[in-house]
Enzyme design. Sequence first.
Site, short mmCIF file in Angstrom:
data_model
loop_
_atom_site.label_atom_id
_atom_site.label_comp_id
_atom_site.label_asym_id
_atom_site.label_seq_id
_atom_site.Cartn_x
_atom_site.Cartn_y
_atom_site.Cartn_z
CE1 TYR A 35 -4.68 -5.79 8.37
CE2 TYR A 35 -4.51 -5.69 10.83
CZ TYR A 35 -4.73 -6.69 9.80
OH TYR A 35 -4.82 -7.96 9.86
CE LYS A 90 12.08 -10.54 -18.26
NZ LYS A 90 12.87 -10.87 -19.42
#
Length: 395
Positions: A35, A90
């Site tokens: 970060y 999926k």
Amino acid sequence: MHKESDPIFHDHRGGKLSVQPVRPLTNRRDLSIAYTPGVAEVCQAIAEDPSLASKYTWTSNLVAVVTDGTAVLGLGDIGPRAAMPVMEGKAVLFKKFAGVDAVPLCLDTTDPDEVVETIIRLAPSFGGINLEDISAPRCFDIESRLDAALDIPVFHDDQHGTAVVVMAALRNATLLTGRKFADLKVVVVGAGAAGVAVTNMLNSAGIGDVVVCDSRGVIGLDRPDLHPVKRRLAETTNADGLSGGVADALRGADVLIGVSGAGLDAELLTTMADDAIVFALANPTPEVDPERARKSASIVATGRSDLPNQINNVLAFPGIFAGALAAEATSITPAMTLAASEAIAGLVTEELSPDYIVPSALDPRVAPAVSRAVSRAVEEQSAEEAKRSLSVRWD
């Protein structure tokens, strides 16, 4: 009915996906890299050269699985919230079989313009778009517009994934029955997303005679008020000008491909050619009872995992996207889907039998083989395009 004690509901509790970090985050240095302030350097580099995003973010291996919930499985228009378990599933298959990350997105709109606009706005976050369970004929327009607007692969799995696996199965079924594509008479029952894509692929493969039926019977040029999609089907199929219903189309046919969910009387199969091939792909209930179908047909396939010859899209889409992403393809072309189909078919040629015409959905060889075939197809297309470009410049 919802039952808390049902193991199916138990295994869906909390969903089937989570996000896991792939870099350490255990100390201040790790934090400063993952970060701020370290991440700012990467952001600035991408701002100067947007192509770096594929190298320094996960977008190069990330697919959006997108639906509007209008054609979910065999359940129909059940809406975006009810569609989420399928989209999660999926995404799990993408990761499990091909190592491709995927994020399910269920859109709260059925307006094609809004669907297209939403996906275009989201596209910078992804390396590919897998459209799923969007009703026909809207799905054709949505896919076409997105493919034209985006520089990443767009793939409507209900269309092309089904067609790829059907073609793989048909290749091997014709080998077993001693037929040639050019001599086949194929009847496709269903003119929705899967039926249209299957028919187009059959035509591209040089099938001798294809007849398509919808709920009103044989699709032919004599039918008034055909939707433009069905009009195009009528122009490229039914060479003998048949009319009537499914019974008329099946008489003497070599192959039945059911992609409609409509129930068919098994007695109709007795009018087909000897050693008939029957793909009854509706889920969970095939168009024809498989046991009764086997009395008339030499090869029977379904979409079910508890029966032999399961024709399932999972054989296609993970490897297709893995190959397309690896090759940095900007779209998915017929050459790529044909290569995928041939790769799937080729995995079972040595063990081919009436009950084994496509590999198992759990076969770990499938996605890598499909991915390699698709990547090669992209490379060959690029080489051919470069050759044509060079030829034009010299001319």
